[in-house]
Scaffold this active site. Structure first.
Site, PDB file in Angstrom:
ATOM      1  CE  LYS A  90      -4.132  -1.981   0.354  1.00 24.21           C
ATOM      2  NZ  LYS A  90      -5.234  -1.884  -0.669  1.00 24.21           N
ATOM      3  CD  GLU A 112     -10.073   3.874   0.851  1.00 23.17           C
ATOM      4  OE1 GLU A 112      -9.962   5.043   0.492  1.00 23.17           O
ATOM      5  OE2 GLU A 112      -9.386   2.754   0.264  1.00 23.17           O
ATOM      6  CB  SER A 378       0.165  -8.044  -1.098  1.00 23.57           C
ATOM      7  OG  SER A 378      -1.107  -8.965  -0.379  1.00 23.57           O
TER       8      SER A 378
HETATM    9  C1  LIG Z   1      -1.762  -7.005   2.521  1.00 19.96           C
HETATM   10  C2  LIG Z   1      -2.726  -6.887   1.716  1.00 19.96           C
HETATM   11  N1  LIG Z   1      -2.978  -7.393   0.329  1.00 19.96           N
HETATM   12  C3  LIG Z   1      -4.004  -7.282  -0.332  1.00 19.96           C
HETATM   13  C4  LIG Z   1      -4.858  -6.100   0.121  1.00 19.96           C
HETATM   14  C5  LIG Z   1      -6.181  -5.820  -1.005  1.00 19.96           C
HETATM   15  O1  LIG Z   1      -5.931  -4.522  -1.545  1.00 19.96           O
HETATM   16  P1  LIG Z   1      -5.679  -4.729  -3.130  1.00 19.96           P
HETATM   17  O2  LIG Z   1      -6.642  -5.488  -3.837  1.00 19.96           O
HETATM   18  O3  LIG Z   1      -5.863  -3.226  -3.276  1.00 19.96           O
HETATM   19  O4  LIG Z   1      -4.156  -4.861  -3.406  1.00 19.96           O
HETATM   20  C6  LIG Z   1      -4.869  -5.456   1.321  1.00 19.96           C
HETATM   21  C7  LIG Z   1      -5.874  -4.456   1.589  1.00 19.96           C
HETATM   22  O5  LIG Z   1      -5.837  -3.911   2.587  1.00 19.96           O
HETATM   23  C8  LIG Z   1      -3.897  -5.841   1.959  1.00 19.96           C
HETATM   24  O6  LIG Z   1      -3.712  -5.096   3.257  1.00 19.96           O
END
Ligand SMILES: Cc1ncc(COP(=O)(O)O)c(C=O)c1O
Length: 394
Positions: A90, A112, A378
């Site tokens: 993020k 948000e 992620s």
């Molecule tokens: C670690 C992590 N992965 C994935 C996501 C999903 O978001 P996005 O689809 O925008 O990557 C989030 C959302 O808070 C997250 O914290």
């Protein structure tokens, strides 16, 4: 010909655009007319790249997961966004957007958050720049992501609870939009995913595209070629996925795999499997696939993972689904939790529950032994320890 970029009105094929109340028009229009010019300024690029390097700690490693590869009989690389400052992808986007906000002369930031990672990343860059920060978060998420709420407060942000609907990400987004309408002049809204009215999906995708930019040269170093056979990412709104896919979208030999949250099962009535259950509709300013009742009311989503608990999906992903460019899978809470435990014990990495969904792909998809499969890790699992503890009775 490139079919996967937003056009000047913000459409990816049939999806995207800017469906906004009249009172938001000046804010969104200001951003739309200026974002590309700002992002292309040499001084912007320099500041952005410097912060990604020295503050976020990029490039994030591309890690060959030997034991995981052996278990699933294929070659698995993990793109370690979990090692970024603040613990997820993020922050790539919040660094970019705070620099845009500064150049637009804004002195108040709203955001948000679902899992709290975007909230923390926003609170972090606001502290860095000395700018006021207000984060909207659903009451349910405030409880299940308590460590991130504490972090935001420690960083000086105000966390405002969203008490309507399912009290999760969708409801927090509604509150943030309401705030923006009431504070049109001094406030920039840092949206945390590849969703929202144009230009947000494109802007967020571009900031996150650093992920696939790095994968290319990192794979070249490790494998002697830039292109993997597959890139895999979980999808809430779709920002880590958009960044992971971006530089491979036009490479038809690279398979694009998206993993959504099936919650308690796609047809259980408690899920967030948007591509399976969604129909065209408008949510938070863009036309996309959206879970809704036959008369168009948004369905309350459910997932054990706060970051995937969203009834829509970014317009790029709706387009990838509709055109067949992306393969979409839905993973249940149970399968995601098992994959999270597996990674912890095979590789010594505790993933965010969102990322665990992507790691569960091996239940649904068989890869060949010499396939190179890059999975976006992620985020890290620190924020999810309470959920893991409850689930596994640790
Ligand atoms: C670690 C992590 N992965 C994935 C996501 C999903 O978001 P996005 O689809 O925008 O990557 C989030 C959302 O808070 C997250 O914290």
């Amino acid at each position: 010909m490139n079919n996967y970029q937003a056009n000047e009105k913000g459409y990816y094929g049939d999806f995207g655009g800017a469906y906004i109340p009249e009172m938001l028009y000046p804010n969104v229009e200001e951003l739309r007319t200026k974002y590309l010019e700002i992002m292309n300024e040499p001084s912007f690029k320099e500041e952005f790249n410097q912060l990604l390097k020295d503050y976020v700690g990029r490039p994030s490693p591309l890690y060959y997961a030997k034991r995981l590869s052996k278990k699933h009989n294929t070659k698995v690389y993990l793109k370690r966004e979990d090692l970024n400052h603040t613990g997820a992808h993020k922050v790539n986007n919040t660094i970019g957007q705070i620099l845009v906000a500064k150049r637009l002369g804004k002195n108040r930031i709203i955001a948000e958050t679902g899992a709290g990672q975007h909230g923390v990343a926003t609170a972090t860059v606001c502290a860095l720049m000395g700018i006021q920060c207000i984060v909207y978060m659903g009451e349910v998420d405030i409880k299940r992501q308590a460590p991130n709420v504490a972090r935001m407060k420690m960083l000086g942000a105000e966390v405002r609870p969203a008490k309507s609907g399912s009290k999760t990400l969708k409801d927090a987004t509604n509150e943030a939009i309401r705030d923006w309408i009431n504070n049109p002049v001094d406030t920039h809204y840092i949206i945390g995913s590849a969703i929202g009215p144009h230009p947000y999906p494109d802007m967020v995708t571009q900031f996150q595209s650093i992920i696939s930019e790095e994968i290319k040269w990192q794979l070249k170093e490790k494998e002697g070629k830039e292109l993997p056979d597959y890139v895999v990412a979980c999808i809430g709104g779709g920002s880590n996925a958009a960044g992971t896919y971006y530089h491979f979208l036009d490479e038809q030999n690279v398979g694009i795999i998206a993993v959504e949250a099936a919650g308690k099962g796609v047809h259980s009535g408690e899920s967030a499997a948007t591509s399976q259950l969604g129909k065209e509709g408008i949510i938070h300013g863009c036309k996309t696939l959206l879970m809704q009742t036959p008369d168009g009311q948004i369905t309350e989503p459910y997932s054990i993972s706060a970051g995937l608990d969203y009834p829509g999906v970014g317009p790029l992903h709706a387009h990838l689904y509709k055109t067949g460019r992306g393969e979409f899978y839905s993973v249940t809470d149970d399968d995601a939790m098992a994959a999270g435990l597996e990674l912890s014990q095979l590789e010594g990495i505790i993933p965010a529950i969102e990322s665990s969904h992507a790691l569960a792909i091996f239940n649904d998809k068989k890869f060949k032994p010499d396939d190179i499969v890059v999975i976006s890790l992620s985020g890290r699992g620190d924020k999810d320890l309470d959920t893991y503890i409850d689930y596994f009775k640790l």
